[in-house]
Design a protein around this motif. Structure first.
Motif, mmCIF file in Angstrom:
data_model
loop_
_atom_site.group_PDB
_atom_site.id
_atom_site.type_symbol
_atom_site.label_atom_id
_atom_site.label_comp_id
_atom_site.label_asym_id
_atom_site.label_seq_id
_atom_site.Cartn_x
_atom_site.Cartn_y
_atom_site.Cartn_z
ATOM 1 N N ALA A 155 0.239 -18.393 -9.589
ATOM 2 C CA ALA A 155 -1.128 -18.148 -9.118
ATOM 3 C C ALA A 155 -1.142 -16.915 -8.221
ATOM 4 N N VAL A 156 -2.241 -16.180 -8.258
ATOM 5 C CA VAL A 156 -2.429 -14.988 -7.436
ATOM 6 C C VAL A 156 -3.753 -15.124 -6.703
ATOM 7 N N PHE A 157 -3.737 -14.838 -5.389
ATOM 8 C CA PHE A 157 -4.923 -14.964 -4.545
ATOM 9 C C PHE A 157 -5.254 -13.583 -3.977
ATOM 10 N N TYR A 158 -6.247 -12.928 -4.571
ATOM 11 C CA TYR A 158 -6.637 -11.561 -4.181
ATOM 12 C C TYR A 158 -7.750 -11.616 -3.131
ATOM 13 N N THR A 159 -7.781 -10.602 -2.268
ATOM 14 C CA THR A 159 -8.792 -10.543 -1.213
ATOM 15 C C THR A 159 -9.395 -9.148 -1.109
ATOM 16 N N SER A 160 -10.712 -9.096 -1.000
ATOM 17 C CA SER A 160 -11.431 -7.859 -0.715
ATOM 18 C C SER A 160 -11.553 -7.686 0.794
ATOM 19 N N GLY A 161 -11.688 -6.438 1.241
ATOM 20 C CA GLY A 161 -11.860 -6.154 2.659
ATOM 21 C C GLY A 161 -13.190 -6.588 3.211
ATOM 22 N N ARG A 162 -14.066 -7.139 2.389
ATOM 23 C CA ARG A 162 -15.347 -7.646 2.888
ATOM 24 C C ARG A 162 -15.202 -8.992 3.592
ATOM 25 N N ALA A 163 -14.149 -9.741 3.267
ATOM 26 C CA ALA A 163 -13.977 -11.085 3.809
ATOM 27 C C ALA A 163 -13.860 -11.043 5.331
ATOM 28 N N SER A 164 -14.443 -12.018 5.998
ATOM 29 C CA SER A 164 -14.376 -12.101 7.455
ATOM 30 C C SER A 164 -12.992 -12.535 7.904
ATOM 31 N N ASN A 165 -12.720 -12.398 9.203
ATOM 32 C CA ASN A 165 -11.455 -12.891 9.747
ATOM 33 C C ASN A 165 -11.283 -14.378 9.491
ATOM 34 N N GLU A 166 -12.365 -15.130 9.668
ATOM 35 C CA GLU A 166 -12.284 -16.577 9.514
ATOM 36 C C GLU A 166 -11.960 -16.960 8.075
ATOM 37 N N ALA A 167 -12.676 -16.350 7.123
ATOM 38 C CA ALA A 167 -12.421 -16.651 5.713
ATOM 39 C C ALA A 167 -11.025 -16.198 5.314
ATOM 40 N N PRO A 184 -2.196 -10.275 -2.801
ATOM 41 C CA PRO A 184 -2.554 -8.863 -2.853
ATOM 42 C C PRO A 184 -3.957 -8.656 -2.280
ATOM 43 N N ASP A 185 -4.225 -7.455 -1.832
ATOM 44 C CA ASP A 185 -5.574 -7.154 -1.341
ATOM 45 C C ASP A 185 -5.881 -5.691 -1.563
ATOM 46 N N CYS A 186 -7.095 -5.294 -1.175
ATOM 47 C CA CYS A 186 -7.508 -3.914 -1.449
ATOM 48 C C CYS A 186 -6.710 -2.899 -0.635
ATOM 49 N N SER A 187 -6.020 -3.326 0.427
ATOM 50 C CA SER A 187 -5.124 -2.410 1.139
ATOM 51 C C SER A 187 -4.073 -1.830 0.216
ATOM 52 N N ASN A 188 -3.621 -2.642 -0.747
ATOM 53 C CA ASN A 188 -2.585 -2.181 -1.667
ATOM 54 C C ASN A 188 -3.032 -0.950 -2.444
ATOM 55 N N MET A 189 -4.329 -0.759 -2.594
ATOM 56 C CA MET A 189 -4.850 0.359 -3.388
ATOM 57 C C MET A 189 -5.242 1.556 -2.528
ATOM 58 N N GLY A 408 -8.773 -6.207 9.504
ATOM 59 C CA GLY A 408 -8.797 -7.564 10.032
ATOM 60 C C GLY A 408 -8.147 -8.557 9.094
ATOM 61 N N ASP A 409 -8.356 -8.375 7.798
ATOM 62 C CA ASP A 409 -7.740 -9.287 6.835
ATOM 63 C C ASP A 409 -6.215 -9.253 6.950
ATOM 64 N N ARG A 410 -5.647 -8.065 7.118
ATOM 65 C CA ARG A 410 -4.198 -7.965 7.278
ATOM 66 C C ARG A 410 -3.758 -8.649 8.582
ATOM 67 N N THR A 411 -4.506 -8.451 9.648
ATOM 68 C CA THR A 411 -4.185 -9.115 10.911
ATOM 69 C C THR A 411 -4.183 -10.632 10.757
ATOM 70 N N MET A 412 -5.088 -11.128 9.910
ATOM 71 C CA MET A 412 -5.218 -12.572 9.704
ATOM 72 C C MET A 412 -4.187 -13.132 8.724
ATOM 73 N N GLY A 413 -3.318 -12.279 8.183
ATOM 74 C CA GLY A 413 -2.247 -12.774 7.330
ATOM 75 C C GLY A 413 -2.394 -12.503 5.854
ATOM 76 N N ILE A 414 -3.414 -11.752 5.454
ATOM 77 C CA ILE A 414 -3.548 -11.382 4.043
ATOM 78 C C ILE A 414 -2.540 -10.277 3.759
ATOM 79 N N TRP A 415 -1.395 -10.687 3.271
ATOM 80 C CA TRP A 415 -0.306 -9.736 3.017
ATOM 81 C C TRP A 415 0.725 -10.427 2.156
ATOM 82 N N GLU A 416 1.173 -9.732 1.141
ATOM 83 C CA GLU A 416 2.179 -10.301 0.246
ATOM 84 C C GLU A 416 3.579 -10.249 0.848
ATOM 85 N N LYS A 417 3.748 -9.496 1.946
ATOM 86 C CA LYS A 417 5.051 -9.396 2.616
ATOM 87 C C LYS A 417 4.901 -9.792 4.087
#
Length: 754
Positions: A155-167, A184-189, A408-417
């Motif tokens: 499974a892969v869970f992708y995130t856009s930078g629009r998501a709030s810190n809470e989400a 993965p997230d839009c930071s990767n691009m 903010g998403d990266r700060t909240m843990g959206i990161w594959e590493k």
């Protein structure tokens, strides 16, 4: 990709020599009223970027401290909130009338222009249309698929930078409680190269400046960035800096209007067309010439009396001696070949830096999307360290993020590493052992679906298919997934290039009131300068079935995980303060989260900025040495860089104009130097196909682009994405960061057959 019929009416005029002014005001207001109506438009625009208002969803530029303008938004911010707040809706009847085959033949602009999604929809395996589905059935369907996989890494869970810190925090918790780091997230691009370069040199992958630092700078360098279109509120900061005596050095292949003159619409002079000239010097550098330029500047600064801050270098850095030997031996001929500049131009730029005691270095995707992007960013750091321009007022490193909460998403843990300390804190807080192996980034995710190593794709926002490189490969990979899930506000290409079973889960927009749990909820975001603040929507939701991102994530997690690990998903939807309480115990710098956002927000800690402490393995900031390689372009070929128009935000196409570059009613254009036109045997206005050539031997084609003679360096052309994303192979990535190399695409031109 489908081609809009409007392209037949494409008109080309002279490019603008300034940004904003009265046209920006007129277009912002008329567009908002047309899309939302006068009452809703007024309410939303006046709340945009205000304290306790709606944080703009278009870019991550910070809000000013203290008093704010009544109209604290730019033209593109007004477009973004109008795009979200449209009166048109996409109901189940729309999907009954349009098969997936029909929708696949529509343009991205047409798809998003249909209006807001209002009902959960499903395309079942073998079906030709999306059909309505209840929320409970949708969640159960996701649970059935995820719990049937052979392992969580399918499974892969992708995130856009629009998501709030809470989400974002809950989303990464859900993925890791499920058992994978495939986040993965839009930071990767976009800015992954920034994160990698800064982490290796100063110990933290974020910029080191505040908005006040720009106001106090003596020199601001803007590299590979078009603030007039991509971050228009930055122009106000540049104007303030100019008024305070700063100089501006712009480095970019194209002479963008926003770097030439800013007609501030908040001021009478700006409305009257008597604005502020911004760039004191403009270096129209060849694509990928920045690494060579900054090595040459370092070379010249070493020779300039008083330019080196020896005290800072000796106290706070390591690696200087090796870097100095490399910099003193820079090959002038290689620099000139890579940059396309004269040595005199480079000396002028170096003299500007030598004369400045407080310099801010800004950059964006024109830097980050090259094979040697990380090395280039390390060179920015080298020059900043050489002059002691980190950790003092009016100076520092300023990567300008392109999405409202990607940082903010990266700060909240959206990161594959994820770092071990984050996983340790997350596991201790929630009582489980998070997975430790690195997951897939965006490119690796596509490869996993292509190779059938992944089967389920869940996206929290965004338009992954259109945003990714190698569009045809990405489309085929996503269509081969057993299930794709899109949490979205509007229809886009990713709903069309969907899995064998596909779900659309409609969510609230940021401008809409969130009454999850029966009370008014607010969310938070972190901007480009590490400022965290609250956002609260004002408008009525587009439909009664819409759910917040937080509610959707918790619904998915409950259905998939049940009571596994004892995580209280249902309680988080009742009161978002409970989410922030958990964040405060997991994420350093977020203590007393709820109290601090109620008091106007707070700044995340940053050692290099705050105390000149550098959390690198060496305990100091690191000078680095990168080899200078001049990339060769075969005869008869050109280097393409992909760019945004003024009528788009990332993959969202608001309209078909780019008035700053003189383009009306079309997007399929190639900006090309007149000398290249003549040498290649083409003329201004000819229609061509773009064919990319890479070492994999596969030719990729984008059809029917009109050639537009333009002021761009010889050998370098530019065209809009996502139309040109099919030309970039998956394997063409930045070293270390893995970012697609969308600013270095070797192409040939062929006369179009249509």
């Amino acid at each position: 990709m489908p081609i809009d019929e409007a392209e037949e009416r494409l008109r080309v005029g002279p490019p603008a020599d300034h940004a904003a002014g009265l046209p920006a005001v007129r277009l912002s207001v008329t567009n908002a009223v047309r899309r939302m109506g006068i009452v809703k438009a007024t309410r939303n625009l006046l709340a945009l970027n205000q304290v306790d208002g709606v944080d703009c969803m278009s870019c991550a530029w910070p809000d000013p401290q203290g008093k704010r303008h009544t109209a604290e938004f730019c033209e593109n911010g007004a477009k973004a909130i109008s795009w979200e707040g449209v009166r048109e809706t996409v109901e189940p009847a729309f999907f009954a009338a349009h098969s997936l085959e029909d929708l696949a033949g529509r343009t991205d602009h047409w798809l998003e222009a249909q209006g807001r999604l209002t009902h959960p929809m499903v395309r079942r395996d073998g079906g030709t249309h999306y059909e309505p589905i209840s929320w409970d059935e949708a969640f159960a369907l996701v649970a059935t698929h995820l719990n049937a996989l052979d392992g969580p890494d399918e499974a892969v869970f992708y995130t856009s930078g629009r998501a709030s810190n809470e989400a974002a925090f809950l989303y990464q918790l859900f993925a890791r409680a499920y058992g994978t780091n495939n986040l993965p997230d839009c930071s990767n691009m976009c800015h992954e190269s920034t994160s990698a370069g800064l982490a290796a040199t100063i110990g933290i992958g974020k910029g080191s400046v505040s908005l006040q630092d720009l106001h106090e700078a003596e020199l601001i360098v803007v590299s590979g960035q078009n603030p007039g279109t991509n971050h228009p509120r930055m122009l106000t900061a540049l104007e303030t800096a100019k008024r305070n005596g700063a100089r501006i050095l712009a480095i970019n292949p194209l002479p963008e209007a926003g770097l030439l003159r800013f007609d501030n619409p908040q001021k009478a002079r700006g409305l009257a067309g008597r604005g502020t000239g911004l760039a004191d010097e403009l270096l129209q550098i060849r694509s990928n010439g920045d690494l060579a330029l900054w090595q040459a500047i370092g070379h010249l600064l070493l020779q300039a009396p008083g330019a080196v801050d020896r005290d800072f270098v000796d106290r706070y850095t390591t690696g200087f001696d090796e870097w100095e030997r490399h910099a003193r031996a820079v090959d002038r001929a290689a620099v000139l070949a890579a940059t396309g500049l004269t040595w005199s131009q480079i000396e002028t730029a170096a003299a500007m830096l030598a004369a400045s005691k407080r310099t801010v270095h800004c950059w964006a995707m024109g830097i980050t999307q090259h094979h040697n992007a990380v090395a280039t960013i390390k060179e920015f750091v080298n020059v900043a360290l050489l002059q002691g321009n980190i950790g003092k007022p009016g100076a520092g490193l300023c990567p300008v993020r392109g999405h409202s909460n990607v940082q903010g998403d990266r700060t909240m843990g959206i990161w594959e590493k994820p770092p071990a300390w984050f996983l340790d804190a997350l596991g201790a807080e929630f009582g489980f052992a998070p997975p430790r192996l690195p997951g897939h980034d965006a490119v690796d995710a596509v490869k996993a679906f292509r190779d059938r190593r992944a089967k389920v794709f869940v996206a929290l926002g965004g338009n992954f298919v259109a945003a990714m490189s190698d569009t045809d490969v990405t489309t085929a990979a996503m269509r081969d997934a057993t299930l794709t899930v899109q949490v979205s506000t509007k229809l886009n290409r990713s709903h069309v290039a969907a899995g064998r079973t596909a779900l659309i889960l409609p969510t609230l927009g940021r401008s809409e009131q969130d009454m999850t749990g029966g009370k008014v909820q607010r969310v938070t975001v972190e901007d480009s300068m590490s400022e965290v603040h609250a956002s609260r929507g004002r408008s009525a939701p587009a439909g009664p079935l819409l759910r917040s991102e937080v509610d959707i994530v918790c619904g998915l997690a409950t259905a998939v995980l049940g009571d596994r690990h004892g995580i209280p998903w249902a309680s988080f939807t009742v009161d978002y303060d409970r989410i922030r309480d958990r964040i405060s115990r997991v994420v350093p710098g977020c203590a007393d989260y709820n109290a601090r956002i109620s008091d106007g927000g707070f700044t995340m800690p940053h050692g290099p900025r705050d105390s000149r402490t550098f959390p690198t393995p060496e305990g100091k900031a690191v000078f680095t040495v990168s080899p200078l390689v001049v990339l060769e372009v075969p005869p008869g070929r050109l280097v393409l860089q992909t760019i945004r128009s003024h009528d788009q935000f990332n993959t969202t196409i608001y309209g078909l104009d780019d008035r700053y570059r003189g383009i009306r009613s079309g997007r399929r254009v190639v900006f090309i130097n007149a000398l290249d036109l003549a040498e290649l045997g083409f003329a201004d206005g000819d229609v061509v196909d773009l064919v990319s050539e890479f070492s994999d031997g596969v030719e990729r084609r984008a059809e029917r682009f009109r050639l537009v003679a333009y002021d761009t360096p010889k050998g370098c052309v530019a065209a809009y994405y996502p139309e040109t994303n099919p030309l970039v192979p998956l394997d063409s990535q930045a070293a270390v960061s893995g970012t697609p190399t969308s600013k270095w695409v070797v192409v040939r031109l062929e006369a179009s057959g249509t």
